[in-house]
Design a protein around this motif. Sequence first.
Motif, PDB file in Angstrom:
ATOM      1  N   HIS A 115       1.093  -1.360  -0.143  1.00 16.14           N
ATOM      2  CA  HIS A 115      -0.121   0.214  -0.115  1.00 16.14           C
ATOM      3  C   HIS A 115       0.889   1.410   0.107  1.00 16.14           C
ATOM      4  CE1 HIS A 115      -2.361   2.740   2.317  1.00 16.14           C
ATOM      5  NE2 HIS A 115      -3.015   3.535   1.730  1.00 16.14           N
ATOM      6  N   ILE A 116       0.370   2.681  -0.670  1.00 16.14           N
ATOM      7  CA  ILE A 116       0.602   3.243  -1.100  1.00 16.14           C
ATOM      8  C   ILE A 116       0.145   4.640  -0.466  1.00 16.14           C
ATOM      9  CG2 ILE A 116       2.967   2.978  -1.976  1.00 16.14           C
ATOM     10  CD1 ILE A 116       1.648   3.988  -4.832  1.00 16.14           C
ATOM     11  N   PRO A 117       0.814   5.952   0.048  1.00 16.35           N
ATOM     12  CA  PRO A 117      -0.050   7.091   0.310  1.00 16.35           C
ATOM     13  C   PRO A 117      -0.658   7.607  -1.632  1.00 16.35           C
ATOM     14  CG  PRO A 117       1.666   7.185   1.177  1.00 16.35           C
ATOM     15  CD  PRO A 117       2.334   6.336   0.084  1.00 16.35           C
ATOM     16  N   ARG A 118      -1.508   7.811  -1.685  1.00 19.61           N
ATOM     17  CA  ARG A 118      -2.577   8.383  -3.224  1.00 19.61           C
ATOM     18  C   ARG A 118      -1.474   9.557  -3.647  1.00 19.61           C
ATOM     19  NH1 ARG A 118      -8.569  10.295  -3.264  1.00 19.61           N
ATOM     20  NH2 ARG A 118      -8.135  10.445  -5.510  1.00 19.61           N
ATOM     21  N   GLU A 119      -0.581  10.328  -2.580  1.00 17.88           N
ATOM     22  CA  GLU A 119       0.150  10.990  -3.524  1.00 17.88           C
ATOM     23  C   GLU A 119       1.067  10.162  -4.641  1.00 17.88           C
ATOM     24  OE1 GLU A 119       0.331  11.741   0.036  1.00 17.88           O
ATOM     25  OE2 GLU A 119      -1.694  11.389   0.182  1.00 17.88           O
ATOM     26  N   GLN A 120       1.372   9.119  -3.940  1.00 15.74           N
ATOM     27  CA  GLN A 120       3.049   8.420  -4.362  1.00 15.74           C
ATOM     28  C   GLN A 120       2.075   7.837  -5.628  1.00 15.74           C
ATOM     29  OE1 GLN A 120       4.544   6.467  -2.250  1.00 15.74           O
ATOM     30  NE2 GLN A 120       4.536   7.547  -0.530  1.00 15.74           N
ATOM     31  N   ASN A 121       0.643   7.965  -5.850  1.00 12.12           N
ATOM     32  CA  ASN A 121      -0.055   7.098  -7.423  1.00 12.12           C
ATOM     33  C   ASN A 121      -0.397   7.982  -8.325  1.00 12.12           C
ATOM     34  OD1 ASN A 121      -0.393   4.244  -8.302  1.00 12.12           O
ATOM     35  ND2 ASN A 121      -2.119   3.819  -7.662  1.00 12.12           N
ATOM     36  N   LYS A 122      -0.414   9.446  -8.487  1.00 12.73           N
ATOM     37  CA  LYS A 122      -0.572  10.491  -9.586  1.00 12.73           C
ATOM     38  C   LYS A 122      -0.638  10.010 -10.139  1.00 12.73           C
ATOM     39  CE  LYS A 122      -0.030  14.031  -6.246  1.00 12.73           C
ATOM     40  NZ  LYS A 122       0.744  15.342  -5.905  1.00 12.73           N
ATOM     41  N   ARG A 123       0.034   9.205 -11.480  1.00 10.70           N
ATOM     42  CA  ARG A 123       0.012   8.956 -12.393  1.00 10.70           C
ATOM     43  C   ARG A 123      -0.748   7.458 -12.777  1.00 10.70           C
ATOM     44  NH1 ARG A 123      -0.237   9.465 -17.809  1.00 10.70           N
ATOM     45  NH2 ARG A 123       1.572   8.218 -19.027  1.00 10.70           N
ATOM     46  N   ALA A 124      -1.179   6.301 -11.786  1.00  6.87           N
ATOM     47  CA  ALA A 124      -1.836   5.732 -12.773  1.00  6.87           C
ATOM     48  C   ALA A 124      -3.748   6.427 -12.295  1.00  6.87           C
ATOM     49  CB  ALA A 124      -1.565   4.586 -11.201  1.00  6.87           C
ATOM     50  N   ASP A 125      -3.598   7.471 -10.927  1.00  5.83           N
ATOM     51  CA  ASP A 125      -4.908   8.153 -11.067  1.00  5.83           C
ATOM     52  C   ASP A 125      -5.440   8.905 -12.058  1.00  5.83           C
ATOM     53  OD1 ASP A 125      -7.482   9.061  -8.996  1.00  5.83           O
ATOM     54  OD2 ASP A 125      -6.336  10.362  -9.460  1.00  5.83           O
ATOM     55  N   GLN A 126      -4.521   9.407 -12.890  1.00  6.65           N
ATOM     56  CA  GLN A 126      -4.908  10.395 -13.944  1.00  6.65           C
ATOM     57  C   GLN A 126      -5.341   8.834 -14.879  1.00  6.65           C
ATOM     58  OE1 GLN A 126      -0.923  11.755 -15.400  1.00  6.65           O
ATOM     59  NE2 GLN A 126      -1.553  12.571 -17.224  1.00  6.65           N
ATOM     60  N   LEU A 127      -5.045   8.049 -15.433  1.00  7.75           N
ATOM     61  CA  LEU A 127      -4.306   7.205 -16.219  1.00  7.75           C
ATOM     62  C   LEU A 127      -6.227   6.502 -15.839  1.00  7.75           C
ATOM     63  CD1 LEU A 127      -1.690   5.211 -16.729  1.00  7.75           C
ATOM     64  CD2 LEU A 127      -2.550   6.819 -18.222  1.00  7.75           C
ATOM     65  N   ALA A 128      -6.301   6.514 -14.589  1.00  9.42           N
ATOM     66  CA  ALA A 128      -7.795   5.820 -14.282  1.00  9.42           C
ATOM     67  C   ALA A 128      -9.092   6.929 -14.731  1.00  9.42           C
ATOM     68  CB  ALA A 128      -8.092   5.517 -12.853  1.00  9.42           C
ATOM     69  N   ASN A 129      -8.878   7.892 -14.314  1.00 12.14           N
ATOM     70  CA  ASN A 129      -9.515   9.594 -14.727  1.00 12.14           C
ATOM     71  C   ASN A 129      -9.400   9.250 -16.814  1.00 12.14           C
ATOM     72  OD1 ASN A 129     -10.686  10.227 -12.371  1.00 12.14           O
ATOM     73  ND2 ASN A 129      -8.958  10.579 -11.757  1.00 12.14           N
ATOM     74  N   GLN A 130      -8.692   9.304 -16.700  1.00 10.58           N
ATOM     75  CA  GLN A 130      -8.513   9.113 -18.229  1.00 10.58           C
ATOM     76  C   GLN A 130      -9.124   8.281 -19.160  1.00 10.58           C
ATOM     77  OE1 GLN A 130      -4.361   9.851 -20.331  1.00 10.58           O
ATOM     78  NE2 GLN A 130      -5.603   8.007 -21.852  1.00 10.58           N
ATOM     79  N   GLY A 131     -10.020   7.057 -17.996  1.00 11.18           N
ATOM     80  CA  GLY A 131     -10.662   6.034 -19.053  1.00 11.18           C
ATOM     81  C   GLY A 131     -11.850   6.299 -18.884  1.00 11.18           C
ATOM     82  N   ILE A 132     -11.737   7.286 -17.668  1.00  7.35           N
ATOM     83  CA  ILE A 132     -13.591   7.794 -17.693  1.00  7.35           C
ATOM     84  C   ILE A 132     -14.301   8.717 -18.238  1.00  7.35           C
ATOM     85  CG2 ILE A 132     -15.150   8.326 -16.243  1.00  7.35           C
ATOM     86  CD1 ILE A 132     -13.618   7.706 -13.584  1.00  7.35           C
ATOM     87  N   ASP A 133     -13.217   9.297 -18.731  1.00  7.93           N
ATOM     88  CA  ASP A 133     -12.800  10.479 -19.833  1.00  7.93           C
ATOM     89  C   ASP A 133     -12.645   9.745 -20.887  1.00  7.93           C
ATOM     90  OD1 ASP A 133     -13.098  12.448 -17.512  1.00  7.93           O
ATOM     91  OD2 ASP A 133     -10.823  13.037 -17.418  1.00  7.93           O
ATOM     92  N   GLU A 134     -12.674   8.816 -21.761  1.00  3.01           N
ATOM     93  CA  GLU A 134     -12.575   8.613 -22.557  1.00  3.01           C
ATOM     94  C   GLU A 134     -14.181   7.930 -22.835  1.00  3.01           C
ATOM     95  OE1 GLU A 134      -9.632   5.922 -22.336  1.00  3.01           O
ATOM     96  OE2 GLU A 134      -7.839   6.831 -22.871  1.00  3.01           O
ATOM     97  N   GLU A 135     -14.438   8.155 -22.226  1.00  2.00           N
ATOM     98  CA  GLU A 135     -15.733   7.058 -22.342  1.00  2.00           C
ATOM     99  C   GLU A 135     -17.185   8.372 -22.931  1.00  2.00           C
ATOM    100  OE1 GLU A 135     -19.940   6.708 -21.805  1.00  2.00           O
ATOM    101  OE2 GLU A 135     -19.204   7.631 -20.704  1.00  2.00           O
ATOM    102  N   THR A 136     -16.602   9.523 -22.574  1.00  2.00           N
ATOM    103  CA  THR A 136     -17.268  10.932 -22.745  1.00  2.00           C
ATOM    104  C   THR A 136     -17.120  11.687 -23.455  1.00  2.00           C
ATOM    105  OG1 THR A 136     -16.423  11.889 -21.180  1.00  2.00           O
ATOM    106  CG2 THR A 136     -18.288  11.050 -20.349  1.00  2.00           C
ATOM    107  N   GLN A 137     -16.284  11.086 -24.352  1.00  2.00           N
ATOM    108  CA  GLN A 137     -15.586  12.260 -25.747  1.00  2.00           C
ATOM    109  C   GLN A 137     -16.503  11.012 -26.853  1.00  2.00           C
ATOM    110  OE1 GLN A 137     -11.272  12.100 -25.878  1.00  2.00           O
ATOM    111  NE2 GLN A 137     -11.217  13.411 -23.717  1.00  2.00           N
TER     112      GLN A 137
END
Length: 137
Positions: A115-137
Amino acid sequence: MSQPTWTLFTDGASRGNPGKAGAGAVLLDNEGCEQAARSLFLGQCTNNAAEYRALILGLQAALELGCSQLAIRLDSELIVRQIQGRYKVKHETLKPLFDEVKTLLAQIGSWSIAHIPREQNKRADQLANQGIDEETQ
């Protein structure tokens, strides 16, 4: 000589819980260079299901690249502890995802998960949100 250890960061995101969800995974080689970055729209699911789907996405990328030693990093303490065997998987929708993760892990020579803090996982978080956003484009 064995392959150096690579690092996999994964994250799932759900807007609403359950809600529109995405998965993100980034795989770094032993020098910290990004070797794979994946994002995926998941449709409607819970945050925990999205976390598992992100881990599956990342493990598939690691296997495709022939990774045999892997350090896995997630900001979901629940998923980490379930994979470690410290917590039982009680939710029925998570059991098949857990089983799939275990099947993929069995194909990797050696691995660890932490387990790591959220601050150390920013790139994966960005990609997860990009996945959500791709659906709406």
